[in-house]
Design a protein around this motif. Sequence first.
Motif, PDB file in Angstrom:
ATOM      1  N   GLN A  52       0.822  -1.215   0.000  1.00 53.99           N
ATOM      2  CA  GLN A  52       0.000   0.000   0.000  1.00 53.99           C
ATOM      3  C   GLN A  52       0.852   1.260   0.000  1.00 53.99           C
ATOM      4  O   GLN A  52       0.490   2.265  -0.621  1.00 53.99           O
ATOM      5  CB  GLN A  52      -0.918  -0.006   1.226  1.00 53.99           C
ATOM      6  CG  GLN A  52      -2.029  -1.031   1.184  1.00 53.99           C
ATOM      7  CD  GLN A  52      -3.139  -0.634   0.228  1.00 53.99           C
ATOM      8  OE1 GLN A  52      -3.257   0.530  -0.154  1.00 53.99           O
ATOM      9  NE2 GLN A  52      -3.955  -1.594  -0.168  1.00 53.99           N
ATOM     10  N   ALA A  53       1.999   1.214   0.668  1.00 53.54           N
ATOM     11  CA  ALA A  53       2.829   2.415   0.803  1.00 53.54           C
ATOM     12  C   ALA A  53       3.790   2.612  -0.356  1.00 53.54           C
ATOM     13  O   ALA A  53       4.140   3.759  -0.676  1.00 53.54           O
ATOM     14  CB  ALA A  53       3.610   2.345   2.115  1.00 53.54           C
ATOM     15  N   GLU A  54       4.226   1.525  -1.003  1.00 50.67           N
ATOM     16  CA  GLU A  54       5.325   1.647  -1.954  1.00 50.67           C
ATOM     17  C   GLU A  54       4.975   1.230  -3.381  1.00 50.67           C
ATOM     18  O   GLU A  54       5.461   1.840  -4.338  1.00 50.67           O
ATOM     19  CB  GLU A  54       6.511   0.806  -1.456  1.00 50.67           C
ATOM     20  CG  GLU A  54       7.035   1.266  -0.107  1.00 50.67           C
ATOM     21  CD  GLU A  54       7.937   0.241   0.553  1.00 50.67           C
ATOM     22  OE1 GLU A  54       8.405  -0.680  -0.150  1.00 50.67           O
ATOM     23  OE2 GLU A  54       8.167   0.344   1.774  1.00 50.67           O
ATOM     24  N   VAL A  55       4.168   0.190  -3.550  1.00 52.43           N
ATOM     25  CA  VAL A  55       3.880  -0.310  -4.892  1.00 52.43           C
ATOM     26  C   VAL A  55       2.625   0.334  -5.468  1.00 52.43           C
ATOM     27  O   VAL A  55       2.647   0.880  -6.585  1.00 52.43           O
ATOM     28  CB  VAL A  55       3.736  -1.848  -4.886  1.00 52.43           C
ATOM     29  CG1 VAL A  55       3.430  -2.360  -6.296  1.00 52.43           C
ATOM     30  CG2 VAL A  55       5.005  -2.497  -4.351  1.00 52.43           C
ATOM     31  N   PHE A  56       1.528   0.278  -4.730  1.00 52.07           N
ATOM     32  CA  PHE A  56       0.261   0.804  -5.240  1.00 52.07           C
ATOM     33  C   PHE A  56       0.356   2.271  -5.657  1.00 52.07           C
ATOM     34  O   PHE A  56      -0.135   2.641  -6.737  1.00 52.07           O
ATOM     35  CB  PHE A  56      -0.842   0.610  -4.201  1.00 52.07           C
ATOM     36  CG  PHE A  56      -2.169   1.160  -4.635  1.00 52.07           C
ATOM     37  CD1 PHE A  56      -2.979   0.468  -5.520  1.00 52.07           C
ATOM     38  CD2 PHE A  56      -2.617   2.396  -4.166  1.00 52.07           C
ATOM     39  CE1 PHE A  56      -4.195   0.981  -5.936  1.00 52.07           C
ATOM     40  CE2 PHE A  56      -3.834   2.919  -4.569  1.00 52.07           C
ATOM     41  CZ  PHE A  56      -4.625   2.207  -5.457  1.00 52.07           C
ATOM     42  N   PRO A  57       0.979   3.162  -4.849  1.00 52.06           N
ATOM     43  CA  PRO A  57       1.011   4.573  -5.262  1.00 52.06           C
ATOM     44  C   PRO A  57       1.709   4.800  -6.596  1.00 52.06           C
ATOM     45  O   PRO A  57       1.325   5.695  -7.350  1.00 52.06           O
ATOM     46  CB  PRO A  57       1.770   5.253  -4.111  1.00 52.06           C
ATOM     47  CG  PRO A  57       1.545   4.367  -2.933  1.00 52.06           C
ATOM     48  CD  PRO A  57       1.540   2.975  -3.498  1.00 52.06           C
ATOM     49  N   ASP A  58       2.733   4.015  -6.911  1.00 55.81           N
ATOM     50  CA  ASP A  58       3.444   4.215  -8.171  1.00 55.81           C
ATOM     51  C   ASP A  58       2.530   3.951  -9.360  1.00 55.81           C
ATOM     52  O   ASP A  58       2.582   4.662 -10.365  1.00 55.81           O
ATOM     53  CB  ASP A  58       4.658   3.295  -8.232  1.00 55.81           C
ATOM     54  CG  ASP A  58       5.459   3.513  -9.511  1.00 55.81           C
ATOM     55  OD1 ASP A  58       6.165   4.536  -9.591  1.00 55.81           O
ATOM     56  OD2 ASP A  58       5.362   2.671 -10.429  1.00 55.81           O
ATOM     57  N   GLY A  59       1.689   2.913  -9.246  1.00 54.59           N
ATOM     58  CA  GLY A  59       0.735   2.662 -10.317  1.00 54.59           C
ATOM     59  C   GLY A  59      -0.382   3.673 -10.341  1.00 54.59           C
ATOM     60  O   GLY A  59      -0.756   4.192 -11.402  1.00 54.59           O
ATOM     61  N   ALA A  60      -0.916   3.977  -9.154  1.00 61.47           N
ATOM     62  CA  ALA A  60      -2.060   4.882  -9.070  1.00 61.47           C
ATOM     63  C   ALA A  60      -1.708   6.298  -9.503  1.00 61.47           C
ATOM     64  O   ALA A  60      -2.538   7.009 -10.078  1.00 61.47           O
ATOM     65  CB  ALA A  60      -2.615   4.886  -7.643  1.00 61.47           C
ATOM     66  N   ASP A  61      -0.475   6.733  -9.239  1.00 61.11           N
ATOM     67  CA  ASP A  61      -0.081   8.095  -9.612  1.00 61.11           C
ATOM     68  C   ASP A  61      -0.030   8.292 -11.121  1.00 61.11           C
ATOM     69  O   ASP A  61      -0.047   9.432 -11.596  1.00 61.11           O
ATOM     70  CB  ASP A  61       1.293   8.427  -9.011  1.00 61.11           C
ATOM     71  CG  ASP A  61       1.248   8.657  -7.510  1.00 61.11           C
ATOM     72  OD1 ASP A  61       0.130   8.800  -6.970  1.00 61.11           O
ATOM     73  OD2 ASP A  61       2.322   8.675  -6.879  1.00 61.11           O
TER      74      ASP A  61
END
Length: 242
Positions: A207-216
């Motif tokens: 949630q902190a490191e992988v998901f934001p990179d895709g979501a951004d």
Amino acid sequence: MIKLIVFVSRRADLSAQAFQAYWRTRHGPLVRRAAVTGRTVRGYVQGMTALEAYQGSRAPAYDGTAELYFDRHADADAFFGDPEYLEQIHPDESNFADLSRCAFVATSGPEIVCGPEPAGARGVKLIIGVKRHRDLGVAAWREHMRTRHASLVRDHPTSRRYLTGYVQCFAADTAYLDGEPAVDATSELYFPDLATMQAFLDDPAYQAEVFPDGADNADMSRTVFFPTREEAVIPTPAMTGA
């Protein structure tokens, strides 16, 4: 290798179970035994949305995916333009699917980031139909997904703990000739089971490191997620290096 992905919505009068039963036992064999299929189709995989996904308050985005593999665009055109498809296969699609709510995207074929080839995958596949941010160019977004995001997912400790395979499929350049395709890519993540998939998605490090990179880099209002279980009607060919 070309991979055509169809995001399938069932008819409103069919339960998920009835939809899957018809698609699996009636339509799948109809496609498999057609002469035109033997001449043109290299693989056909049905991805049935996991029945457990219907137990929540929100219905899955789609009821499944159909994946059709062809050597060339000309083979795909020959399949969909053949009288046997038009007279027998296409009319049967409306017996289980709401064609007005289905979405089609032609991709340039699977790009295997880690894990087995699609033909050897087992368990649950999480389909993410990704739409990029509207202000991102296609080429720049693809480059980010192929390099930064793919390596982040592949090498992250949570992936090594939970993930058994990861495949990206990017919409073919031809998909943009008539406007924006339904999705710009699919991210296809394989897990042994639904519990492992959910543990991956809930992991604080993911949630902190992988998901934001895709979501951004994605338009999350137009990006869809749903888990499927695959059934190979026609096994896909080996694609390493494709």
